[in-house]
Design an enzyme around this catalytic site. Structure first.
Site, PDB file in Angstrom:
ATOM      1  N   GLY A   1       0.835  -1.205   0.000  1.00  0.00           N
ATOM      2  CA  GLY A   1       0.000   0.000   0.000  1.00  0.00           C
ATOM      3  C   GLY A   1       0.863   1.245   0.000  1.00  0.00           C
ATOM      4  N   ASN A   2       0.275   2.379   0.312  1.00  0.00           N
ATOM      5  CA  ASN A   2       1.046   3.621   0.440  1.00  0.00           C
ATOM      6  C   ASN A   2       0.373   4.536   1.455  1.00  0.00           C
ATOM      7  OD1 ASN A   2      -0.788   5.584  -1.045  1.00  0.00           O
ATOM      8  ND2 ASN A   2      -0.492   4.027  -2.628  1.00  0.00           N
TER       9      ASN A   2
END
Ligand code: CTP
Length: 208
Positions: free
Chosen positions: A21-22
């Site tokens: 993810g980020n």
């Protein structure tokens, strides 16, 4: 106008419980959606797993992966005038997703990744003369040339250059770059104020 806005991160599964993810919170997209709604536009939001509250909009579509966002955007874009891609879409995803939870085996572990679909570039290909697309470019300070290169490659009408510190911050410092070569420096301001300016500038794209 009918405005399609994407926001938040994407999650690319590794196995049954893990993902890549980020740090995108979705705050920028929320601010733009609020400003567009206040300005009287009909808003559809396509959201990755956001971590902040979203404003009430006409329609909300929740997705998880870049591939799901790609399908949702391509399905919705034809019914909208304007696409603003504020989502932080993963550029790569694991090539093989393990159905079960991977167990620790000791030593190093390598995850082979493949590129995701470039959603904005795909929308740029289907864009009709009466539609406009706006993208974001998160770059190391001062790298405006990369932002301009993305504007051209993704056939955008407008791109927002942000230095990397913007992600997760309350304030936004930005440079707007237009397809006709114009640029506008926007001094640091709150995301809410930035959203209003961006919606204004995006509306102006339809009078040229
Ligand atoms: N974007 C997209 N599809 C992707 C990746 C990004 O539509 N698979 C959109 C983002 O929503 C954003 C713009 O394209 O509006 C950012 O372009 P990108 O080239 O991915 O930028 P960065 O990820 O910031 O760039 P890079 O990894 O090349 O530094």
């Amino acid at each position: 106008m009918k405005v399609l806005i994407t926001a938040g991160p994407t999650r690319e599964p590794i196995d049954a419980v893990r993902y890549i993810g980020n740090r995108s919170s979705g705050r920028m997209g929320a601010a733009i959606a609020s400003a567009a709604t206040t300005a009287g536009h009909a808003v559809t939001l396509i959201l990755g797993p956001v971590s902040v509250p979203m404003p009430a909009v006409d329609r909300r579509i929740d997705v998880e992966t870049a591939s799901q966002m790609h399908l949702a955007v391509l399905g919705e874009f034809p019914a909208h005038d304007l696409l603003i891609m504020a989502a932080a879409v993963a550029d790569y995803r694991p090539k093989h997703v393990h159905a079960k939870k991977l167990a620790r085996t000791g030593g190093t572990h390598t995850i082979e990744c493949e590129p995701t679909e470039d959603i904005l570039a795909a929308a740029g290909v289907t864009k009709q003369p009466d539609q406009r697309t706006v993208g974001f470019s998160l770059e190391m300070a001062g790298n405006l040339a990369r932002a301009r290169e993305k504007l051209v490659r993704k056939r955008l009408d407008l791109i927002v250059y942000n230095p990397t510190q913007t992600m997760g911050s309350d304030d936004v410092e930005s440079v707007l770059l237009w397809a006709d070569g114009r640029t506008e420096n926007l001094a640091s301001r709150s995301k809410a104020e930035f959203g209003e300016v961006l919606v204004n500038r995006a509306s102006e794209l339809f009078s040229r």
